[in-house]
Scaffold this active site. Structure first.
Site, PDB file in Angstrom:
ATOM      1  N   PRO A 100     -36.294  43.216  57.110  1.00 51.27           N
ATOM      2  CA  PRO A 100     -36.833  42.921  56.018  1.00 51.27           C
ATOM      3  C   PRO A 100     -35.505  42.750  54.814  1.00 51.27           C
ATOM      4  O   PRO A 100     -34.652  43.265  54.875  1.00 51.27           O
ATOM      5  CB  PRO A 100     -37.640  43.866  55.502  1.00 51.27           C
ATOM      6  N   GLY A 104     -32.631  47.376  51.489  1.00 52.45           N
ATOM      7  CA  GLY A 104     -31.801  48.609  51.743  1.00 52.45           C
ATOM      8  C   GLY A 104     -31.200  48.716  53.399  1.00 52.45           C
ATOM      9  O   GLY A 104     -30.646  49.763  53.759  1.00 52.45           O
ATOM     10  N   GLY A 106     -29.578  46.396  54.928  1.00 55.33           N
ATOM     11  CA  GLY A 106     -28.335  45.392  55.076  1.00 55.33           C
ATOM     12  C   GLY A 106     -28.683  44.142  55.688  1.00 55.33           C
ATOM     13  O   GLY A 106     -27.846  43.590  56.541  1.00 55.33           O
ATOM     14  N   SER A 107     -29.692  43.399  55.334  1.00 53.10           N
ATOM     15  CA  SER A 107     -30.151  42.140  56.031  1.00 53.10           C
ATOM     16  C   SER A 107     -28.912  41.233  55.919  1.00 53.10           C
ATOM     17  O   SER A 107     -28.534  40.513  56.704  1.00 53.10           O
ATOM     18  CB  SER A 107     -31.493  41.484  55.550  1.00 53.10           C
ATOM     19  N   ALA A 110     -26.031  42.077  58.055  1.00 48.55           N
ATOM     20  CA  ALA A 110     -26.061  41.852  59.549  1.00 48.55           C
ATOM     21  C   ALA A 110     -26.106  40.457  59.749  1.00 48.55           C
ATOM     22  O   ALA A 110     -25.606  39.894  60.941  1.00 48.55           O
ATOM     23  CB  ALA A 110     -27.506  42.508  59.855  1.00 48.55           C
ATOM     24  N   ASP A 151     -21.505  49.298  53.921  1.00 56.67           N
ATOM     25  CA  ASP A 151     -22.565  48.413  54.723  1.00 56.67           C
ATOM     26  C   ASP A 151     -21.749  47.745  55.787  1.00 56.67           C
ATOM     27  O   ASP A 151     -22.368  47.527  56.994  1.00 56.67           O
ATOM     28  CB  ASP A 151     -23.291  47.597  53.980  1.00 56.67           C
TER      29      ASP A 151
HETATM   30  C1  MEV Z   1     -26.215  49.725  49.238  1.00 60.16           C
HETATM   31  O1  MEV Z   1     -26.461  49.743  50.706  1.00 60.16           O
HETATM   32  C2  MEV Z   1     -25.538  50.947  49.000  1.00 60.16           C
HETATM   33  C3  MEV Z   1     -25.011  51.387  47.572  1.00 60.16           C
HETATM   34  O2  MEV Z   1     -24.110  52.377  47.728  1.00 60.16           O
HETATM   35  C4  MEV Z   1     -23.838  50.249  47.255  1.00 60.16           C
HETATM   36  C5  MEV Z   1     -22.660  50.191  48.039  1.00 60.16           C
HETATM   37  O3  MEV Z   1     -22.326  51.136  48.631  1.00 60.16           O
HETATM   38  O4  MEV Z   1     -21.928  49.166  47.784  1.00 60.16           O
HETATM   39  C6  MEV Z   1     -25.964  51.599  46.792  1.00 60.16           C
END
Ligand code: MEV
Length: 313
Positions: A100, A104, A106-107, A110, A151
């Site tokens: 999705p 959150g 990591g689309s 990835a 990420d």
């Molecule tokens: C995003 O997946 C994670 C955050 O901590 C941003 C980052 O680490 O760059 C919110």
């Protein structure tokens, strides 16, 4: 150069503990979610056509030589070609994903990693994870402004990672496989906006936010130890504490608090938002015998989708 069709994939990720504070140099831990994947395939095309990139989910098609430098997929392809010292191939790269978007997992990252893997393999010289991670970080900057780098690291290495910005990532082992239920709030979240808002708040009250970041850093460290020792009850408590601090940081929402509370009430060992917050997903740590109850509770509390992921093993 090979003329074969080449396919590569890359996993989703979830941050177990430490999002946001990781941008400020505190530790965070993240794991790949191997069952949810982005895919890239590269196939030869007629001479002179150049590299054509088709992003099926977005309905985009672009020709590399005409694309803007800040177009993330074009930038990724360009970085791979520069890294290999390779001329642009005549090929079609097709991208698709199970993940999705804006939630959150990591689309975008990835997709970038899958693209780098597939294009370099097509060119006969598969890039190692360190290089894929470093190139993907450059693309992350287009998406997110000031990414920490966690990420691209967890997705490119596809292993659990203990991450401190500016230090080499530490890969670690999972003692006992564990179960996460990932629940989507249905609210699209912008990492760029969320990270920028936290930055404004931190600039206005650096001592207060510094203490929150330190506490979350300590939680991430303890969570790594819990994962390495198979101490899942302790990990659940750390999830709850981390969520509370993220809420104080201002990145939770009523809907995310509702989901995490529902998961705990239905028997989850712990639950928290994951990623940048302000929408997106929560993760709940569950045991196999509570999985169905927690899933039902999450759906009743407003989740639009849930996924079960076994982490480790
Ligand atoms: C995003 O997946 C994670 C955050 O901590 C941003 C980052 O680490 O760059 C919110």
């Amino acid at each position: 150069m090979t003329a074969q069709v080449v396919e590569r994939t890359a996993p989703a990720k979830t941050i177990l503990c430490g999002e946001h504070s990781v941008v400020y140099g505190r530790p965070a831990i993240a794991v790949p979610v191997s069952t949810m994947r982005a895919r890239a395939s590269v196939s030869p095309s007629p001479k002179g056509s150049g590299l054509i990139i088709k992003a099926l989910d977005l309905g985009h098609e672009l020709v590399l030589r005409n694309a803007r430098q800040d177009q993330p997929l074009a930038r990724m392809a360009q970085l791979v070609l520069e890294s290999l010292g390779s001329p642009e191939p005549d090929a079609v790269m097709t991208l698709s994903s199970d993940l999705p978007v804006a939630s959150g997992m990591g689309s975008g990252t990835a997709i970038s990693v899958a693209a780098a893997r597939a294009l370099s393999a097509f060119l006969g010289s598969e890039l190692p994870p360190e290089t894929v991670s470093a190139l993907t970080y450059e693309v992350e900057k287009i998406h997110h402004g000031t990414p920490s780098g966690i990420d691209n690291t967890v997705i490119a290495f596809e292993q659990p990672v203990y991450f401190v910005r500016g230090s080499p990532p530490e890969l670690f082992r999972i003692h006992t496989p564990f179960h996460l239920l990932i629940a989507n709030s249905g609210i699209a979240a912008s990492t760029r906006d969320s990270v920028a808002e936290v930055r404004h708040r931190w600039e206005a009250a650096p001592s207060y936010y510094g203490i929150i970041f330190d506490c979350i850093g300590a939680i991430a460290q303890a969570a790594r130890a819990a994962v390495e020792q198979g101490a899942l009850q302790a990990l659940g408590v750390l999830f709850n504490e981390n969520h509370e601090l993220l809420a104080r940081m201002g990145v939770s929402l009523y809907q995310l608090d509702r989901l995490t509370s529902a998961a705990r009430a239905a028997g989850a060992l712990g639950a928290k938002l994951t990623g940048s917050g302000q929408g997106g997903n929560i993760i709940a740590l569950v045991e196999p015998d509570t999985l169905d109850d927690v899933r039902q509770a999450l759906l009743a509390a407003g989740a639009i989708a849930t996924w079960h992921a076994t982490i480790g093993g």
